[in-house]
Design a protein around this motif. Structure first.
Motif, PDB file in Angstrom:
ATOM      1  N   SER A 161      -6.159   8.839  -4.373  1.00 59.47           N
ATOM      2  CA  SER A 161      -4.794   8.907  -4.885  1.00 59.47           C
ATOM      3  C   SER A 161      -4.147   7.877  -3.957  1.00 59.47           C
ATOM      4  O   SER A 161      -4.360   7.081  -3.172  1.00 59.47           O
ATOM      5  N   GLY A 162      -3.025   7.360  -4.690  1.00 57.37           N
ATOM      6  CA  GLY A 162      -2.160   6.160  -4.234  1.00 57.37           C
ATOM      7  C   GLY A 162      -2.504   4.914  -4.846  1.00 57.37           C
ATOM      8  O   GLY A 162      -3.202   5.012  -5.904  1.00 57.37           O
ATOM      9  N   SER A 163      -1.634   3.970  -4.392  1.00 54.91           N
ATOM     10  CA  SER A 163      -1.826   2.675  -5.204  1.00 54.91           C
ATOM     11  C   SER A 163      -1.957   1.532  -4.357  1.00 54.91           C
ATOM     12  O   SER A 163      -1.330   1.630  -3.064  1.00 54.91           O
ATOM     13  N   VAL A 218       0.860  -1.238   0.076  1.00 54.06           N
ATOM     14  CA  VAL A 218      -0.066  -0.045   0.103  1.00 54.06           C
ATOM     15  C   VAL A 218       0.762   1.323   0.084  1.00 54.06           C
ATOM     16  O   VAL A 218       1.878   1.583   0.853  1.00 54.06           O
ATOM     17  N   SER A 219       0.727   2.049  -1.003  1.00 51.65           N
ATOM     18  CA  SER A 219       1.346   3.224  -1.236  1.00 51.65           C
ATOM     19  C   SER A 219       0.705   4.642  -1.156  1.00 51.65           C
ATOM     20  O   SER A 219      -0.069   4.985  -2.190  1.00 51.65           O
ATOM     21  N   ASP A 220       1.049   5.540  -0.247  1.00 50.58           N
ATOM     22  CA  ASP A 220       0.553   6.597  -0.275  1.00 50.58           C
ATOM     23  C   ASP A 220      -1.062   6.624  -0.502  1.00 50.58           C
ATOM     24  O   ASP A 220      -1.459   7.515  -1.270  1.00 50.58           O
ATOM     25  N   LEU A 221      -1.628   5.945   0.125  1.00 53.53           N
ATOM     26  CA  LEU A 221      -3.145   5.583  -0.279  1.00 53.53           C
ATOM     27  C   LEU A 221      -4.096   6.757   0.670  1.00 53.53           C
ATOM     28  O   LEU A 221      -3.923   6.902   1.767  1.00 53.53           O
ATOM     29  N   HIS A 222      -4.897   7.425  -0.299  1.00 51.64           N
ATOM     30  CA  HIS A 222      -5.532   8.210   0.309  1.00 51.64           C
ATOM     31  C   HIS A 222      -7.222   7.916  -0.141  1.00 51.64           C
ATOM     32  O   HIS A 222      -7.343   7.532  -1.399  1.00 51.64           O
ATOM     33  N   ALA A 223      -8.141   8.319   0.776  1.00 53.77           N
ATOM     34  CA  ALA A 223      -9.617   7.432   0.564  1.00 53.77           C
ATOM     35  C   ALA A 223     -10.569   8.442   1.511  1.00 53.77           C
ATOM     36  O   ALA A 223     -10.213   8.764   2.561  1.00 53.77           O
ATOM     37  N   ARG A 224     -11.840   8.556   0.757  1.00 48.31           N
ATOM     38  CA  ARG A 224     -12.701   9.251   1.474  1.00 48.31           C
ATOM     39  C   ARG A 224     -13.989   8.622   1.296  1.00 48.31           C
ATOM     40  O   ARG A 224     -14.188   7.824   0.492  1.00 48.31           O
ATOM     41  N   LEU A 225     -14.835   9.127   2.257  1.00 48.04           N
ATOM     42  CA  LEU A 225     -16.070   8.280   2.295  1.00 48.04           C
ATOM     43  C   LEU A 225     -17.187   9.065   1.250  1.00 48.04           C
ATOM     44  O   LEU A 225     -17.081  10.318   0.957  1.00 48.04           O
ATOM     45  N   VAL A 226     -17.827   8.081   0.680  1.00 55.40           N
ATOM     46  CA  VAL A 226     -18.865   8.609  -0.159  1.00 55.40           C
ATOM     47  C   VAL A 226     -20.197   8.474   0.494  1.00 55.40           C
ATOM     48  O   VAL A 226     -20.883   7.456   0.855  1.00 55.40           O
ATOM     49  N   THR A 227     -21.116   9.485   0.505  1.00 52.79           N
ATOM     50  CA  THR A 227     -22.595   9.553   1.277  1.00 52.79           C
ATOM     51  C   THR A 227     -23.492   9.944  -0.144  1.00 52.79           C
ATOM     52  O   THR A 227     -23.144  10.178  -1.083  1.00 52.79           O
ATOM     53  N   GLU A 228     -24.719   9.734   0.508  1.00 52.38           N
ATOM     54  CA  GLU A 228     -25.829  10.064  -0.455  1.00 52.38           C
ATOM     55  C   GLU A 228     -25.679  11.707  -1.062  1.00 52.38           C
ATOM     56  O   GLU A 228     -26.225  11.902  -1.926  1.00 52.38           O
ATOM     57  N   LYS A 270      -5.281   8.971   4.745  1.00 52.72           N
ATOM     58  CA  LYS A 270      -4.568  10.471   4.461  1.00 52.72           C
ATOM     59  C   LYS A 270      -2.872  10.152   4.067  1.00 52.72           C
ATOM     60  O   LYS A 270      -2.214  10.760   4.670  1.00 52.72           O
ATOM     61  N   GLY A 271      -2.824   8.969   3.292  1.00 52.27           N
ATOM     62  CA  GLY A 271      -1.309   8.480   2.938  1.00 52.27           C
ATOM     63  C   GLY A 271      -0.939   7.557   3.609  1.00 52.27           C
ATOM     64  O   GLY A 271       0.176   7.517   4.297  1.00 52.27           O
ATOM     65  N   VAL A 272      -1.714   6.041   3.761  1.00 59.42           N
ATOM     66  CA  VAL A 272      -1.308   5.066   4.260  1.00 59.42           C
ATOM     67  C   VAL A 272      -0.230   4.321   3.508  1.00 59.42           C
ATOM     68  O   VAL A 272      -0.368   4.170   2.240  1.00 59.42           O
ATOM     69  N   ASN A 273       0.959   3.904   4.042  1.00 59.83           N
ATOM     70  CA  ASN A 273       1.809   3.124   3.636  1.00 59.83           C
ATOM     71  C   ASN A 273       1.923   1.926   4.392  1.00 59.83           C
ATOM     72  O   ASN A 273       2.297   1.906   5.398  1.00 59.83           O
ATOM     73  N   LEU A 274       1.960   0.733   3.821  1.00 60.19           N
ATOM     74  CA  LEU A 274       1.949  -0.614   4.305  1.00 60.19           C
ATOM     75  C   LEU A 274       2.601  -1.709   3.554  1.00 60.19           C
ATOM     76  O   LEU A 274       2.229  -1.711   2.485  1.00 60.19           O
TER      77      LEU A 274
END
Length: 316
Positions: free
Chosen positions: A120-122, A62-72, A81-85
């Motif tokens: 963003s991220g991969s 996991v490289s620089d992973l950014h994700a957000r919640l999608v709501t109605e 906010k930039g997970v690396n694992l």
């Protein structure tokens, strides 16, 4: 650049079909949906860079992973906010963090939940891009997610459910499906490995199960599908000491059996938890501290003890 949502809602709704077999989270229920619709010692205590791993072939990156919640109402707040694992084959990792820090969101993004959008991220899984795959494809590729609160599936026996899930995985890989008798012969050794009562098989999926029985049933599903990476999202939540010990013994039994089986790859495990007590029974190679959507530190199993003694303020 905006990356595609983790999964389409239509795909996830297929996986969670209430008219057939209700989904059990990507890795088992996604496989079942396809059927219906078509422990290692802890590493050194020295601190590593956030998300770092130590040995074996990389299975998850996991490289620089950014994700957000999608709501109605539209796009919601950013959670990751930039997970690396980095997780390597055969390793046991634990992610610890406060409520709302993004631990469970990470697990859901990895398996393709449509309520989250990767911005963003991969992520690569076994060397291949993961984010473009549908939930059932991620399951068939060898990814498994256990539920925090496993759902009940009235009218569907464990035996039928597990056989549909396993046959869906076989079908996806071009193998021949097992008939009920063949599957029974395959399943019984799994029960013995996990020290589970065969009466589990005749009961409807999680219906009337205690908290501990539901969590052990998740581990049975894990053992049947034999994924390359098992994600256990707060498998210890809601369990008393005895139930936790039983669940941990089942997980350790599964890992030990997989390590001895030369026909399969040794699985990796990613455990998400709030409490050190789980790690007293299942010793991780790497412990990660997650705060505000990022992994801020990684180290050996003794990091959980430091967390218990000093709290998260030690990393603030």
């Amino acid at each position: 650049m905006i990356v595609r949502p983790a999964s389409s809602s239509s795909s996830w709704s297929r996986v969670h079909s209430s008219s057939q077999v209700v989904s059990r989270g990507v890795s088992c229920f996604a496989a079942a949906s396809g059927a219906v619709s078509s422990s290692s010692p802890a590493s050194s205590s020295s601190s590593a860079s956030p998300g770092a791993s130590t040995s074996g072939d990389v299975i998850l990156e996991v490289s620089d992973l950014h994700a957000r919640l999608v709501t109605e109402q539209g796009n919601g707040r950013e959670i990751l906010k930039g997970v690396n694992l980095t997780v390597k084959r055969g390793e046991v990792h634990a992610i610890m963090g406060k409520n709302g820090c993004g631990k469970s969101t990470l697990s859901k993004v990895l398996v393709g939940h449509p309520d989250y959008e990767v911005t963003s991220g991969s992520v690569t899984f076994k060397g291949e891009p993961l984010l473009d795959l549908e939930p059932e494809e991620r399951s068939h590729a060898g990814l498994f997610l256990s539920f925090q609160s496993p759902v009940e599936v009235p009218g569907v026996s464990n035996t039928d459910f597990l056989r549909m899930a396993y046959n869906a995985k076989l079908q996806a890989s071009g193998g021949e499906e097992l008939d009920p008798l063949e599957f029974y012969g395959f399943l019984m050794p799994k029960l013995e490995q996990l020290k589970m009562d065969p009466s589990f098989l005749q009961r409807n999926v999680n219906e009337g199960f205690s908290g501990g029985e539901k969590k052990r049933n998740e581990i049975l599903q894990l053992a049947v599908l034999s994924p390359d990476l098992g994600i256990l999202d707060e498998i210890d939540s809601g369990l008393d000491v005895d139930a936790l010990r039983d669940v941990a013994a089942a997980i350790n039994g599964y890992i030990a059996a997989a390590e001895k089986d030369e026909s399969t790859n040794t699985p990796a495990m990613l455990m998400i938890t709030h409490y050190r007590r789980l790690l007293e029974y299942i010793q991780p190679n790497v412990v990660h501290i997650m705060l505000d959507g990022k992994i801020v530190d990684s180290g050996g199993s003794d990091m959980a003890l430091t967390l218990e003694e000093k709290g998260y303020d030690n990393w603030m």
